[in-house]
Design a protein around this motif. Structure first.
Motif, mmCIF file in Angstrom:
data_model
loop_
_atom_site.group_PDB
_atom_site.id
_atom_site.type_symbol
_atom_site.label_atom_id
_atom_site.label_comp_id
_atom_site.label_asym_id
_atom_site.label_seq_id
_atom_site.Cartn_x
_atom_site.Cartn_y
_atom_site.Cartn_z
ATOM 1 N N SER A 29 0.827 -1.210 0.000
ATOM 2 C CA SER A 29 0.000 0.000 0.000
ATOM 3 C C SER A 29 0.860 1.257 0.000
ATOM 4 O O SER A 29 0.514 2.259 -0.633
ATOM 5 N N ASP A 30 1.982 1.228 0.704
ATOM 6 C CA ASP A 30 2.892 2.377 0.730
ATOM 7 C C ASP A 30 3.459 2.647 -0.660
ATOM 8 O O ASP A 30 3.573 3.800 -1.082
ATOM 9 N N GLU A 31 3.835 1.585 -1.388
ATOM 10 C CA GLU A 31 4.369 1.751 -2.739
ATOM 11 C C GLU A 31 3.288 2.232 -3.705
ATOM 12 O O GLU A 31 3.588 2.959 -4.647
ATOM 13 N N ALA A 32 2.058 1.843 -3.464
ATOM 14 C CA ALA A 32 0.951 2.252 -4.332
ATOM 15 C C ALA A 32 0.454 3.650 -3.981
ATOM 16 O O ALA A 32 -0.342 4.225 -4.729
ATOM 17 N N GLY A 33 0.901 4.193 -2.843
ATOM 18 C CA GLY A 33 0.477 5.528 -2.441
ATOM 19 C C GLY A 33 -0.912 5.566 -1.841
ATOM 20 O O GLY A 33 -1.598 6.579 -1.902
#
Length: 93
Positions: A29-33
């Motif tokens: 989720s962090d990489e997907a923003g």
């Protein structure tokens, strides 16, 4: 080799390929923003696309199974090729 045996071996290649393919292409989720859901692990994937994973696994399993069948037909690697214990036992005699 019977076709049922080949099918069973292909299924084994497919099942083992899942573990090889699964980690690739995963975005958190962090990489997907996107904000994480409370209680969600940091390493949890943002979305899981079963169709993409199944296609990738099928491609990898088919390639590996093809190599297996070619080896079965042509005999490139046989049990005698990788028999380390027999070779070690005969060297001392």
């Amino acid at each position: 080799m019977r076709w049922t045996s080949a099918l069973a071996i292909y299924f084994l290649f497919w099942a083992f390929s899942v573990f090889f393919v699964l980690p690739f292409g995963v975005r958190t989720s962090d990489e997907a923003g996107v904000a994480r859901v409370p209680g969600q692990a940091e390493s949890a994937p943002h979305t899981f696309q079963a169709g993409k994973v199944a296609l990738r696994v099928t491609i990898v399993a088919t390639i590996l199974f093809g190599l297996f069948m070619l080896n079965y037909h042509f005999g490139w690697v046989t049990p005698n090729t990788v028999d380390l214990f027999d070779r070690l036992g005969n060297e001392g005699a």
